[in-house]
Design a protein around this motif. Sequence first.
Motif, PDB file in Angstrom:
ATOM      1  N   PRO A 287       0.832  -1.212   0.000  1.00  0.00           N
ATOM      2  CA  PRO A 287       0.000   0.000   0.000  1.00  0.00           C
ATOM      3  C   PRO A 287       0.857   1.248   0.000  1.00  0.00           C
ATOM      4  O   PRO A 287       1.948   1.262   0.579  1.00  0.00           O
ATOM      5  CB  PRO A 287      -0.808  -0.126   1.288  1.00  0.00           C
ATOM      6  CG  PRO A 287       0.016  -1.000   2.174  1.00  0.00           C
ATOM      7  CD  PRO A 287       0.717  -1.962   1.257  1.00  0.00           C
ATOM      8  N   PRO A 288       0.417   2.326  -0.654  1.00  0.00           N
ATOM      9  CA  PRO A 288       1.189   3.582  -0.645  1.00  0.00           C
ATOM     10  C   PRO A 288       1.206   4.177   0.750  1.00  0.00           C
ATOM     11  O   PRO A 288       0.296   3.946   1.554  1.00  0.00           O
ATOM     12  CB  PRO A 288       0.414   4.470  -1.628  1.00  0.00           C
ATOM     13  CG  PRO A 288      -0.984   3.928  -1.604  1.00  0.00           C
ATOM     14  CD  PRO A 288      -0.832   2.445  -1.407  1.00  0.00           C
ATOM     15  N   PRO A 289       2.255   4.956   1.088  1.00  0.00           N
ATOM     16  CA  PRO A 289       2.315   5.556   2.424  1.00  0.00           C
ATOM     17  C   PRO A 289       1.173   6.540   2.642  1.00  0.00           C
ATOM     18  O   PRO A 289       0.769   7.267   1.733  1.00  0.00           O
ATOM     19  CB  PRO A 289       3.679   6.248   2.437  1.00  0.00           C
ATOM     20  CG  PRO A 289       4.000   6.484   0.986  1.00  0.00           C
ATOM     21  CD  PRO A 289       3.400   5.334   0.252  1.00  0.00           C
ATOM     22  N   ALA A 290       0.642   6.551   3.862  1.00  0.00           N
ATOM     23  CA  ALA A 290      -0.452   7.466   4.183  1.00  0.00           C
ATOM     24  C   ALA A 290       0.051   8.899   4.229  1.00  0.00           C
ATOM     25  O   ALA A 290       1.157   9.175   4.694  1.00  0.00           O
ATOM     26  CB  ALA A 290      -1.063   7.073   5.523  1.00  0.00           C
ATOM     27  N   ARG A 291      -0.750   9.847   3.720  1.00  0.00           N
ATOM     28  CA  ARG A 291      -0.382  11.257   3.722  1.00  0.00           C
ATOM     29  C   ARG A 291      -1.429  12.056   4.486  1.00  0.00           C
ATOM     30  O   ARG A 291      -2.584  11.672   4.557  1.00  0.00           O
ATOM     31  CB  ARG A 291      -0.258  11.780   2.293  1.00  0.00           C
ATOM     32  CG  ARG A 291       0.846  11.091   1.492  1.00  0.00           C
ATOM     33  CD  ARG A 291       1.031  11.734   0.149  1.00  0.00           C
ATOM     34  NE  ARG A 291       2.118  11.119  -0.599  1.00  0.00           N
ATOM     35  CZ  ARG A 291       2.542  11.539  -1.783  1.00  0.00           C
ATOM     36  NH1 ARG A 291       1.965  12.586  -2.361  1.00  0.00           N
ATOM     37  NH2 ARG A 291       3.530  10.921  -2.379  1.00  0.00           N
ATOM     38  N   TRP A 292      -0.979  13.209   5.013  1.00  0.00           N
ATOM     39  CA  TRP A 292      -1.895  14.072   5.741  1.00  0.00           C
ATOM     40  C   TRP A 292      -2.873  14.703   4.754  1.00  0.00           C
ATOM     41  O   TRP A 292      -2.471  15.384   3.814  1.00  0.00           O
ATOM     42  CB  TRP A 292      -1.086  15.155   6.451  1.00  0.00           C
ATOM     43  CG  TRP A 292      -1.916  16.090   7.283  1.00  0.00           C
ATOM     44  CD1 TRP A 292      -2.377  17.303   6.929  1.00  0.00           C
ATOM     45  CD2 TRP A 292      -2.370  15.854   8.605  1.00  0.00           C
ATOM     46  NE1 TRP A 292      -3.092  17.859   7.935  1.00  0.00           N
ATOM     47  CE2 TRP A 292      -3.113  16.993   8.999  1.00  0.00           C
ATOM     48  CE3 TRP A 292      -2.228  14.800   9.509  1.00  0.00           C
ATOM     49  CZ2 TRP A 292      -3.707  17.107  10.245  1.00  0.00           C
ATOM     50  CZ3 TRP A 292      -2.811  14.910  10.740  1.00  0.00           C
ATOM     51  CH2 TRP A 292      -3.551  16.052  11.103  1.00  0.00           C
ATOM     52  N   PRO A 293      -4.172  14.488   4.933  1.00  0.00           N
ATOM     53  CA  PRO A 293      -5.128  15.018   3.956  1.00  0.00           C
ATOM     54  C   PRO A 293      -5.399  16.496   4.183  1.00  0.00           C
ATOM     55  O   PRO A 293      -5.384  16.989   5.309  1.00  0.00           O
ATOM     56  CB  PRO A 293      -6.384  14.182   4.234  1.00  0.00           C
ATOM     57  CG  PRO A 293      -6.300  13.896   5.705  1.00  0.00           C
ATOM     58  CD  PRO A 293      -4.834  13.735   6.008  1.00  0.00           C
ATOM     59  N   ARG A 294      -5.593  17.240   3.106  1.00  0.00           N
ATOM     60  CA  ARG A 294      -5.969  18.642   3.217  1.00  0.00           C
ATOM     61  C   ARG A 294      -7.477  18.710   3.370  1.00  0.00           C
ATOM     62  O   ARG A 294      -8.215  18.239   2.516  1.00  0.00           O
ATOM     63  CB  ARG A 294      -5.518  19.425   1.996  1.00  0.00           C
ATOM     64  CG  ARG A 294      -4.001  19.467   1.821  1.00  0.00           C
ATOM     65  CD  ARG A 294      -3.591  20.538   0.834  1.00  0.00           C
ATOM     66  NE  ARG A 294      -3.965  21.868   1.285  1.00  0.00           N
ATOM     67  CZ  ARG A 294      -3.244  22.610   2.130  1.00  0.00           C
ATOM     68  NH1 ARG A 294      -2.128  22.106   2.650  1.00  0.00           N
ATOM     69  NH2 ARG A 294      -3.646  23.803   2.488  1.00  0.00           N
TER      70      ARG A 294
END
Length: 316
Positions: A287-294
């Motif tokens: 899975p792709p790394p989780a990012r902080w959502p805007r």
Amino acid sequence: MKRRLLFSTALAWTALGVLPACAESPVRPLPPLSPPSNRIGSLMQLSVIDRASGRELPIYRHRGEYWVAGRPGARYAIRARNAMGERIMAVMSVDGVNIVTGETAGVLQNGYVFSGGERSDITGWRKSDSQIAAFEFTSIGNSYASRTGRPDDVGVIGVAMFRERVPVPPPAPPVAFPRRDGVDSREMERRRSEAPSAVEEAAPAAPAAQARSADSALGAEAAASAKGSLARPSPPTPSLGTAHGRRETSHVGHTTFERAQSTPDEVVRIRYDSRENLIAAGVIPVPPPARWPRPEGPSAFPGSEMGYVPDPPARY
């Protein structure tokens, strides 16, 4: 050969790391990837067992082939359960070698016979009626197939399954019929039996059609296999094979079995390699790394970013 297996299961312990305490994140978790299956096969349900933990290894499907991830030095077993109410013979191979006889594997060789609903773990190369040499993941050079001069098919587990021939009951004795209109009834019966019916005329076409279907299926499997092998990138580390491990107690008996036909009713192939190689080849999805959502709309903390304390500015 009817399987009766003795084996022990060790406990597996997992060490949990300590994470820094953080405030709860409003990030929604990513949707889970499609889970791999653990068992495959129709006539028999097949899986690969990590003997240290007793767990079934996940089986990944990639480009028409099944894969499992092995770990060098780990012992494994092939778990087989007869899903039918009749006896099934399973001819098994590892790295292109028959696990019972040690011959270069062929589908018409000896194998294990499972009664209806019977389950057993096949844990190694058969050495005698009471001993096996354990299956153990290892480097290609240390695999049993390579050490016996047969390295070309290292990295694959195969199971060819056969149904048992059912005895045909003997024909009923002839019955005497009275004469009718000057003709013996038995003569009339003979004439009717010699006249071919539409069903009988169409029957010879069926085996040919089935043979063509089988050939097409085998051809498609070979094409898929060739395509998969060509498309697979070079692995970053040496691939795995199966070693001739330590001796263990495992008892079997002998029985007779007549195949219903000379070709297998089902063939299952499971390829294996290290987890690192399967990730590099795209077999195991990451899975792709989780990012902080805007957030949508105005932000309550526009100057905040997810992270830790930055370095101070350089001195003048």
